[in-house]
Design a protein around this motif. Structure first.
Motif, PDB file in Angstrom:
ATOM      1  N   GLY A 191       4.663   8.538  -0.064  1.00  0.00           N
ATOM      2  CA  GLY A 191       5.077   8.842  -1.422  1.00  0.00           C
ATOM      3  C   GLY A 191       5.563   7.670  -2.240  1.00  0.00           C
ATOM      4  N   TYR A 192       5.571   6.474  -1.682  1.00  0.00           N
ATOM      5  CA  TYR A 192       5.900   5.298  -2.477  1.00  0.00           C
ATOM      6  C   TYR A 192       5.165   4.108  -1.889  1.00  0.00           C
ATOM      7  CZ  TYR A 192       9.261   3.953   1.181  1.00  0.00           C
ATOM      8  OH  TYR A 192       9.857   3.603   2.366  1.00  0.00           O
ATOM      9  N   CYS A 193       5.196   2.967  -2.566  1.00  0.00           N
ATOM     10  CA  CYS A 193       4.412   1.803  -2.158  1.00  0.00           C
ATOM     11  C   CYS A 193       5.318   0.775  -1.487  1.00  0.00           C
ATOM     12  CB  CYS A 193       3.725   1.186  -3.359  1.00  0.00           C
ATOM     13  SG  CYS A 193       2.506   2.295  -4.110  1.00  0.00           S
ATOM     14  N   TYR A 194       4.852   0.278  -0.376  1.00  0.00           N
ATOM     15  CA  TYR A 194       5.653  -0.575   0.488  1.00  0.00           C
ATOM     16  C   TYR A 194       4.701  -1.507   1.219  1.00  0.00           C
ATOM     17  CZ  TYR A 194       9.917  -1.383   3.254  1.00  0.00           C
ATOM     18  OH  TYR A 194      11.034  -1.923   3.824  1.00  0.00           O
ATOM     19  N   TYR A 195       5.267  -2.519   1.924  1.00  0.00           N
ATOM     20  CA  TYR A 195       4.381  -3.369   2.722  1.00  0.00           C
ATOM     21  C   TYR A 195       3.865  -2.558   3.914  1.00  0.00           C
ATOM     22  CZ  TYR A 195       8.572  -3.992   5.633  1.00  0.00           C
ATOM     23  OH  TYR A 195       9.678  -3.780   6.423  1.00  0.00           O
ATOM     24  N   GLY A 196       2.586  -2.639   4.144  1.00  0.00           N
ATOM     25  CA  GLY A 196       1.966  -1.877   5.224  1.00  0.00           C
ATOM     26  C   GLY A 196       0.458  -1.903   5.094  1.00  0.00           C
ATOM     27  N   VAL A 197      -0.197  -1.534   6.151  1.00  0.00           N
ATOM     28  CA  VAL A 197      -1.652  -1.541   6.204  1.00  0.00           C
ATOM     29  C   VAL A 197      -2.180  -0.150   5.867  1.00  0.00           C
ATOM     30  CG1 VAL A 197      -3.648  -1.852   7.716  1.00  0.00           C
ATOM     31  CG2 VAL A 197      -1.697  -3.403   7.897  1.00  0.00           C
ATOM     32  N   MET A 198      -3.249  -0.113   5.074  1.00  0.00           N
ATOM     33  CA  MET A 198      -3.880   1.161   4.734  1.00  0.00           C
ATOM     34  C   MET A 198      -5.076   1.389   5.663  1.00  0.00           C
ATOM     35  SD  MET A 198      -5.632   2.430   1.156  1.00  0.00           S
ATOM     36  CE  MET A 198      -4.096   2.376   0.259  1.00  0.00           C
ATOM     37  N   ASN A 210       0.828  -1.200   0.000  1.00  0.00           N
ATOM     38  CA  ASN A 210       0.000   0.000   0.000  1.00  0.00           C
ATOM     39  C   ASN A 210       0.864   1.252   0.000  1.00  0.00           C
ATOM     40  OD1 ASN A 210      -2.784  -1.150   0.272  1.00  0.00           O
ATOM     41  ND2 ASN A 210      -1.890  -2.047   2.118  1.00  0.00           N
ATOM     42  N   PRO A 211       0.298   2.408  -0.374  1.00  0.00           N
ATOM     43  CA  PRO A 211       1.083   3.651  -0.397  1.00  0.00           C
ATOM     44  C   PRO A 211       1.502   4.086   0.996  1.00  0.00           C
ATOM     45  CG  PRO A 211      -1.236   4.094  -0.850  1.00  0.00           C
ATOM     46  CD  PRO A 211      -1.074   2.613  -0.871  1.00  0.00           C
ATOM     47  N   PHE A 212       2.748   4.582   1.072  1.00  0.00           N
ATOM     48  CA  PHE A 212       3.276   5.068   2.343  1.00  0.00           C
ATOM     49  C   PHE A 212       4.307   6.150   2.068  1.00  0.00           C
ATOM     50  CE2 PHE A 212       6.677   4.825   5.571  1.00  0.00           C
ATOM     51  CZ  PHE A 212       5.949   5.188   6.699  1.00  0.00           C
TER      52      PHE A 212
END
Length: 355
Positions: free
Chosen positions: A148-155, A144-146
């Protein structure tokens, strides 16, 4: 964001130059060794990793409102997957290079033996691990976006009206997967940095004992030349390890310490810079050889001439290499297989393999 794009572009360019140099050697029929093939693998993984950093916000969903965001969910997921795949592969290839030098110097295993017994399984393991780790968040939509870039993480997003307006609920992703990925990332960083440090120290101590033995005994010229090659290869390994510390070492420090956004601003541009630093280390032996053959040449000029031999050699203090156009012959450290001839002979220095 701008600094990150500059550093990632330079890293991608540096990795491309390494791949191009080795591909040109193969095209001209020159032999390559495991070290050079590991460098190709490392550079290809870095091109993937640094390219994702360069694209950054462009692939994040435009609904996020982030500067330059024009992507969608699919592009964000692809960026996150390639980001992790390239980063893990890059780290493991860096560790493989340290392992290769350790076996060559400390255990006297020549490159031909290493290629037959270990090289292919190592490449397969690196690719499989990078693919497996990168695929973990896919099934749970945890890319998910974090920032300014996309990475593993919860939205997260605001919960429905029946809950507290200030409370956030998970809209996309899995919290457990995020935790597992975060832990895996930190453990991998720590393990690679520790292994590369141990390999560097081991090789340093081994070569140092060679120096002490040569001071005590009058070894033949054959051993003297082998020791000189060992010292040069040791320097190359030390510089690669230093490059790793200047990029991923600082990233690990930032991951372990709670940093404000200003701290992330200083760390993030360093993350995709490994390819450029590795390029400087990779071409350094040829540049030093060029400086030796052309006294008075600046190191920057030597790099330019080695990387692009068809260009005129300018910016020299003495002007001795001005206007020259020549292909630069490889220094011995560019191919560790040239170290093998000494290893294949029995001599007093080959018995000491413990740190």
């Amino acid at each position: 964001e701008l600094f990150q794009k500059v550093s990632s572009f330079l890293s991608t360019l540096g990795s491309f130059l390494i791949v191009f140099d080795i591909a040109r050697k193969v095209w001209h029929g020159k032999a390559t060794d495991p070290y050079q093939r590991f460098m190709v693998g490392l550079s290809l993984y870095d091109i993937i990793f640094s390219s994702m950093f360069f694209l950054g916000a462009w692939l994040t969903p435009k609904e996020t409102g982030w500067l330059w965001a024009v992507g969608n969910t699919a592009s964000c997921t692809s960026e996150g997957f390639l980001f992790i795949f390239g980063g893990v592969g890059e780290l493991l290839c860096q560790m493989a290079i340290s392992f290769n030098v350790l076996m060559l110097i400390a255990f006297n295993q020549n490159q031909e033996q290493f290629a037959k017994k270990m090289e292919r399984p190592i490449h397969i393991i690196i690719f499989t691990l990078a693919l497996f780790i990168a695929a973990i968040p896919l099934s749970t939509q945890t890319y998910n976006p974090f920032c300014g870039y996309c990475y593993y993480g919860v939205m997260y997003e605001k919960c429905n009206s029946d809950k507290d307006e200030e409370e956030l609920c998970i809209m996309r992703g899995n919290k457990t997967v995020e935790f597992v990925m975060s832990l895996t990332y930190r453990v991998l960083l720590f393990f690679v940095l520790t292994f590369c440090t141990i390999a560097m120290v081991w090789v340093y101590l081994h070569v140092r004992r060679q120096e002490l033995r040569m001071q005590r005994y009058n070894f033949r010229q054959h051993n003297t030349e082998k020791h000189k090659e060992s010292k040069r290869i040791r320097k190359i390994l030390s510089l690669y390890t230093l490059s790793l510390y200047l990029t991923y070492g600082i990233v690990l420090l930032g991951a372990l310490l709670p940093l404000p956004y200003n701290g992330l601003f200083l760390i993030r541009p360093l993350t995709p810079f490994l390819g450029f630093l590795n390029m400087l280390v990779y071409f350094l032996p040829n540049c030093l050889k060029y400086q030796k053959d052309h006294p008075g040449t600046w190191l920057v000029t030597a790099y330019f001439q080695v990387i692009h031999p068809c260009a005129p050699c300018t910016f020299s203090l003495s002007g001795m290499c001005g206007g020259q156009r020549e292909d630069v012959d490889d220094a011995p450290e560019m191919n560790f297989a040239k170290f093998n001839a000494a290893n294949e002979q029995t001599h007093p220095l080959s018995n000491d393999t413990q740190p």
